[in-house]
Enzyme design. Structure first.
Site, PDB file in Angstrom:
ATOM      1  N   GLU B  48       0.817  -1.216   0.000  1.00  0.00           N
ATOM      2  CA  GLU B  48       0.000   0.000   0.000  1.00  0.00           C
ATOM      3  C   GLU B  48       0.850   1.265   0.000  1.00  0.00           C
ATOM      4  O   GLU B  48       0.462   2.288  -0.548  1.00  0.00           O
ATOM      5  CB  GLU B  48      -0.950   0.027   1.200  1.00  0.00           C
ATOM      6  CG  GLU B  48      -2.125  -0.933   1.096  1.00  0.00           C
ATOM      7  CD  GLU B  48      -1.817  -2.303   1.654  1.00  0.00           C
ATOM      8  OE1 GLU B  48      -0.635  -2.571   1.987  1.00  0.00           O
ATOM      9  OE2 GLU B  48      -2.751  -3.122   1.756  1.00  0.00           O
ATOM     10  N   PHE B 110     -11.746  -6.835  13.737  1.00  0.00           N
ATOM     11  CA  PHE B 110     -10.653  -7.349  12.905  1.00  0.00           C
ATOM     12  C   PHE B 110     -10.295  -6.317  11.834  1.00  0.00           C
ATOM     13  O   PHE B 110     -11.156  -5.802  11.145  1.00  0.00           O
ATOM     14  CB  PHE B 110     -11.082  -8.679  12.256  1.00  0.00           C
ATOM     15  CG  PHE B 110     -10.043  -9.229  11.312  1.00  0.00           C
ATOM     16  CD1 PHE B 110      -8.808  -9.673  11.790  1.00  0.00           C
ATOM     17  CD2 PHE B 110     -10.284  -9.294   9.955  1.00  0.00           C
ATOM     18  CE1 PHE B 110      -7.848 -10.171  10.926  1.00  0.00           C
ATOM     19  CE2 PHE B 110      -9.325  -9.788   9.072  1.00  0.00           C
ATOM     20  CZ  PHE B 110      -8.101 -10.221   9.563  1.00  0.00           C
ATOM     21  N   GLN B 111      -9.023  -6.021  11.721  1.00  0.00           N
ATOM     22  CA  GLN B 111      -8.490  -5.049  10.765  1.00  0.00           C
ATOM     23  C   GLN B 111      -9.118  -3.660  10.919  1.00  0.00           C
ATOM     24  O   GLN B 111      -9.335  -2.954   9.947  1.00  0.00           O
ATOM     25  CB  GLN B 111      -8.617  -5.562   9.323  1.00  0.00           C
ATOM     26  CG  GLN B 111      -7.751  -6.800   9.083  1.00  0.00           C
ATOM     27  CD  GLN B 111      -7.487  -7.113   7.622  1.00  0.00           C
ATOM     28  OE1 GLN B 111      -8.320  -6.855   6.775  1.00  0.00           O
ATOM     29  NE2 GLN B 111      -6.322  -7.674   7.331  1.00  0.00           N
ATOM     30  N   LYS B 160     -17.497  -0.347   5.508  1.00  0.00           N
ATOM     31  CA  LYS B 160     -17.959  -1.322   4.513  1.00  0.00           C
ATOM     32  C   LYS B 160     -19.473  -1.246   4.288  1.00  0.00           C
ATOM     33  O   LYS B 160     -19.946  -1.331   3.161  1.00  0.00           O
ATOM     34  CB  LYS B 160     -17.562  -2.735   4.959  1.00  0.00           C
ATOM     35  CG  LYS B 160     -17.747  -3.756   3.859  1.00  0.00           C
ATOM     36  CD  LYS B 160     -17.167  -5.100   4.249  1.00  0.00           C
ATOM     37  CE  LYS B 160     -17.319  -6.106   3.120  1.00  0.00           C
ATOM     38  NZ  LYS B 160     -16.766  -7.412   3.487  1.00  0.00           N
ATOM     39  N   MET B 471      24.303   8.468   2.446  1.00  0.00           N
ATOM     40  CA  MET B 471      24.278   9.784   3.070  1.00  0.00           C
ATOM     41  C   MET B 471      24.586   9.683   4.559  1.00  0.00           C
ATOM     42  O   MET B 471      25.282  10.519   5.123  1.00  0.00           O
ATOM     43  CB  MET B 471      22.922  10.458   2.836  1.00  0.00           C
ATOM     44  CG  MET B 471      22.869  11.907   3.262  1.00  0.00           C
ATOM     45  SD  MET B 471      24.108  12.911   2.411  1.00  0.00           S
ATOM     46  CE  MET B 471      23.134  13.625   1.091  1.00  0.00           C
TER      47      MET B 471
END
Lengths: 167, 559
Positions: B48, B110-111, B160, B471
C-alpha cells in the site's frame, strides 16, 4: 509569555475538537484551558482556548487554526475589552465547628454558593474570572481541598463588538 | 438506486480520474467489485505504501490529483508514510480507505484502525463517511480541498456498510464547492504588491529564492519574466528545481545544505530576498540568524501560516504565486540591465567546484547523472529515492522545465522513488521516467518490480550502488570519525533480482560503459534496471554542516 484568550468558531462535526486540540499538542503550543459548547450559530460551536505563549507563537497558533477546514473564525480577544468567566466546584474539608463556619464565611465573601453539605465537607460553586477563583482556591487550601473541578475560561468582548463572523 | 461503492466510482470518474493505485482487502471488497466492470484503470501495487507514493508521483508529474485505495487496518496504516510525504511537499492526493462496518466501529474489530485519527496531523483534511448519500458530495469536496490553495492529501475513510448501502436519493453534488471555513486567498493584496514593486526597484543586490510553490502554481513563466525584466538572479530549493532552466544565465542553482557556492553566497550577501512559494526549511536556511542576514525579505506564499513561521518577513504577500508574479510583472515596465551584482555572481558561478570528470578512471555518480542528463535532455522525468542519489541527481541533472523533477523533499522518504516513478509514468506515458536510486532506498520498495512487469510500465531504474546507506555514511565520515555504524550493506545482485521478476538489467562497473548502458536502457520498450557500482566513499559536496551558516560550506576535493 502571557495567557492569551482565543475564541474559535468551528463547525459542530465529529472530530473537530480533536483536530483543534491535536493541533495544539503536536505543534508544542502549551494550552492552559479549553472550553467548548454550542453558540449563537446553528450547527456551530465555540471553543475558548487559553494559551500561554508570546505574541509571535500566538500568531502562528491563529494561522494554523485557520488552516483547519472546519474552523470558521479565530479571534484573539486578549487585547480587546472582554468579559471572562469560569466556574469551579470545590470540595473543602469543613469539620463541624469553627472551620466550617470559616469556610462558609469565606464563601460568602467570594459570593460562592454552597451547593452540598456533608458531615465533614462542603462543596462550593464559584463563578468569576481566573484571578478570583485562584484567590479563593489559595485561601481554601488551609482547610484542605478534597476535590476541585474548573470549567476552563469562556469569554466574549464587551459592548456591541462580537467575535461572530460578518454576515 | 445505487450502492455507496457505485457512487464512489462514479464520483471518481466525474472528477476526471483515469487511474488509481491500490491494493484490495476485506473492507474494500464492494469497491473492488464495482471496479471490476468500471472504465477506471486500477494499478495493483505490491504494498500500500507504493500505492500512495504512486498517486503522489502521478500528481507531481501531471499537476492533477492522484488517487490511491487501500483496505482498513494494516492497509490504511501502510499509507501513513506516503500521506505524510505528500503532506510535507504539498502534493494533491486523495487517499481512500475501507473501514470496518459502522456497527463495529470502535470495537477493535478485525483489521480496524482509527485511520482518520492516525492521519490527523498529516492530512489537509479527512472524512469518515457515515452516510452513502453524502459520498458524492464528499468526493467532490475532497478533490477541491486537495487540489486548491496550498495543496495536500485528503483522506476519505468509508465503512464497509456505507459501501454496500443502497441509496435512493443521494445528496446533489453542487458543481461549485463552497466551504465556509476554506477560502484560500489567491490574489495578492494590491497595496502589498505595490510595496513589493518599489522594494524590488530600489534593491541593488536582489535575489529570488524560488520553491515548490512556483511549480505547483504553474508560475514558472511569470517567474522567468520577472527575473529577466529586473535581471534578478534566481536560486531554487530542492522542490523548485525546474522552475528556471539549469543553463539560464540568471540561474544560481540550488541553495542550502547541498546548494551551490554561488547561491549560498548570493543569499548571504543580498540586500533583498524575494521568497516565492518557498518556506524557509531548515535544510535551506542552515543557521537561521545567518540566513540572508542583511536582506529585507519579501515572502509570497498561498499559505499565510508559512509567512513569518521561521524567518521574520518585511513584506508578506499571501496569494497564488503565479497570480502574484503576474500582478508584479504588470507593474514592472522598465527593464533593468546587467549590474555589478550580476557580474559578481557570474564570477562566483565560474569559480564553483566542478564535478569529477570521466577521465579519472573511476565510476562516479556525478558523471553518470551528467551523462544521463545529456542523453535525455528535457524529454525525461527524473524521480529519485532519498539520500546521496537524490542530491547527486539534484546537483548534476540539468532540469529545463517544471514537473521534470520528482523527489521527496520535506519528509525525505526512502523508498519513495520507484513507486513514484510508476505513478509518473502512468500520468505521462509519453515521457521517459527514470528512477535515480540508491541501493538502500531501492530495497525499501523493491517488490514493485512485479508491478512494472505486470503492466509493462517503462520505468528505468538507475541504482547508484555504493553498498552503503551513503548519506548516513557520509555524515559518519564527517562528524562521527568514520565509525560506520550499521550503514554498510552487503552486495546485492540487483540484475539477478530484476531478472527474477522479469525486468532486464545490466551491471556497470567501468566508466567507459556508462553511455552505452544508459542508451540501451532508454531505448528499451519496457522497464529496465541499471546497477552502477560506483565509488563507494564518494561524497555529496558542497555541504553545509547541520546548524552552520549556509556560506560555511565544506567544499570537498576539487577533482
Amino acid at each position: 509569555m502571557k495567557p492569551h484568550t482565543i475564541s474559535i468558531l468551528v463547525e459542530n462535526r465529529p472530530g473537530v475538537l480533536s483536530r483543534v486540540a491535536g493541533l495544539f499538542t503536536r505543534r508544542g503550543f502549551n494550552i492552559e484551558s479549553l472550553a467548548v459548547g454550542t453558540c449563537e450559530e446553528p450547527g456551530m460551536s465555540r471553543i475558548t482556548a487559553v494559551v500561554i505563549a508570546d505574541d509571535e507563537i500566538i500568531e502562528q497558533v491563529k494561522k494554523q487554526l485557520n488552516k483547519l477546514i472546519n474552523v470558521i473564525k479565530v479571534s484573539d480577544i486578549t487585547y480587546i475589552d472582554h468579559v471572562a468567566r469560569e466556574i469551579a466546584l470545590i470540595k473543602v474539608s469543613a469539620e463541624p465547628g469553627t472551620s466550617r463556619a470559616e469556610v462558609m464565611q469565606l464563601a460568602d465573601n467570594f459570593r460562592a454558593r454552597i451547593i452540598d453539605v456533608g458531615t465533614r465537607t462542603v462543596v462550593l460553586e464559584v463563578t468569576g474570572d481566573t484571578v478570583k477563583i485562584d484567590a479563593l482556591e489559595k485561601l481554601l487550601h488551609q482547610y484542605g481541598i478534597k476535590e476541585l473541578v474548573r470549567t476552563g475560561k469562556i469569554a466574549m468582548p464587551r459592548g456591541s463588538k462580537t467575535v461572530s463572523p460578518r454576515k | 438506486m445505487k450502492t455507496g461503492a457505485k457512487i464512489l466510482i462514479e464520483s471518481l470518474l466525474h472528477e476526471g480520474v483515469d487511474a488509481i493505485f491500490g491494493y484490495p482487502g476485506g473492507t474494500v471488497l464492494p469497491i473492488y467489485d464495482e471496479l471490476y466492470d468500471s472504465s477506471l484503470r486500477h494499478i495493483l501495487v505490491r504494498h500500500e505504501q507504493a500505492a500512495v507514493h504512486a498517486a503522489d508521483g502521478y500528481a507531481r508529474a501531471s499537476g492533477r490529483v492522484g488517487v490511491c485505495l487501500a483496505t482498513s487496518g494494516p492497509g490504511a496504516c501502510n499509507l501513513v508514510t506516503g500521506i505524510a510525504t505528500a503532506y510535507m511537499d504539498s502534493v494533491p492526493v486523495v487517499a481512500i480507505t475501507g473501514q470496518v462496518p459502522t456497527t463495529l466501529l470502535g470495537n477493535d474489530a478485525f483489521q480496524e484502525s482509527d485511520i482518520t485519527g492516525i492521519t490527523l496531523p498529516i492530512t489537509k483534511h479527512s472524512y469518515l463517511v457515515n452516510n452513502a448519500g453524502e459520498l458524492g458530495k464528499i468526493v467532490h469536496e475532497a478533490f477541491y480541498i486537495a487540489g486548491t490553495g496550498r495543496m495536500g492529501p485528503v483522506l476519505i475513510d468509508i465503512p464497509k456498510d456505507v459501501q454496500t448501502d443502497v441509496v435512493a436519493d443521494p445528496e446533489t453534488v453542487p458543481e461549485k464547492v463552497s466551504i465556509r471555513g476554506y477560502q484560500p486567498t489567491v490574489r495578492g493584496h494590491p497595496k502589498q504588491i505595490e510595496k513589493a514593486v518599489s522594494m524590488i526597484s530600489g534593491a541593488s543586490r536582489p535575489v529570488i529564492y524560488a520553491g515548490g510553490g512556483v511549480i505547483a502554481s504553474g508560475g514558472d513563466a511569470e517567474l522567468m519574466r520577472f527575473a529577466e525584466t529586473m535581471m534578478i538572479p534566481v536560486t531554487t530549493t530542492l522542490m523548485g528545481l525546474g522552475a528556471i532552466p539549469a543553463h539560464h544565465p540568471l540561474n544560481l542553482g540550488m541553495l542550502g545544505m547541498h546548494g551551490t557556492q554561488s547561491a549560498n553566497y548570493a543569499v548571504t550577501e543580498c540586500d533583498l530576498l524575494i521568497a516565492v512559494g518557498a518556506r524557509f526549511d531548515d535544510r535551506v536556511t542552515g543557521k537561521l540568524e545567518s540566513f540572508a542576514p542583511n536582506a529585507q525579505v519579501i515572502h509570497i506564499d498561498i499559505d499565510p501560516a508559512e509567512i513569518g513561521k521561521n524567518k521574520a518577513v518585511d513584506l508578506p504577500i499571501v496569494g497564488d504565486v503565479r497570480q502574484v508574479l503576474k500582478e508584479i510583472n504588470l507593474k514592472l515596465t522598465e527593464k533593468r540591465v546587467q549590474s555589478p551584482w550580476n557580474d559578481r555572481l557570474a564570477e562566483w558561478k565560474s569559480q564553483s567546484i566542478q564535478p569529477p570528470a570521466v577521465d579519472t578512471g573511476l565510476l562516479t555518480p556525478q558523471y553518470i547523472v551528467r551523462t544521463l542528463s545529456d542523453l535525455l535532455t528535457d524529454s525525461g522525468i527524473i524521480v529519485t529515492e532519498v539520500g546521496q542519489n537524490q542530491m547527486w541527481a539534484a546537483q548534476h541533472y540539468s532540469f529545463t522545465r517544471p514537473r521534470q523533477w520528482i523527489t521527496s523533499g520535506g519528509l525525505g522518504t526512502m523508498g519513495y522513488g520507484f513507486p513514484a516513478a510508476i505513478g509518473a509514468s502512468i500520468a505521462c506515458p509519453d515521457k521517459t521516467v527514470v528512477d535515480i536510486a540508491g541501493d538502500g532506498s531501492f530495497q525499501m520498495n523493491i517488490q514493485e518490480l512485479a508491478t512494472v512487469v505486470q503492466y509493462n510500465i517503462p520505468v528505468k531504474i538507475m541504482i547508484l550502488n555504493n553498498q552503503y546507506l551513503g548519506m548516513v555514511r557520509q555524515w559518519q565520515e564527517l562528524f562521527y570519525d568514520r565509525r560506520y555504524s550499521y550503514t554498510e550493506l552487503p552486495s546485492v545482485d540487483f540484475v539477478g533480482i530484476a531478472k527474477a521478476y522479469g525486468v532486464p538489467g545490466i551491471c556497470v562497473t567501468d566508466p567507459a560503459d556508462v553511455k552505452d548502458a544508459l542508451r540501451q536502457s532508454l531505448t528499451c520498450d519496457g522497464p529496465f534496471l541499471l546497477d552502477f557500482r560506483i565509488e563507494r566513499e564518494e561524497n555529496v559536496m558542497p555541504m553545509v554542516p547541520a546548524g552552520a551558516a549556509i556560506n560555511e560550506m565544506i567544499l570537498g576535493d576539487k577533482r
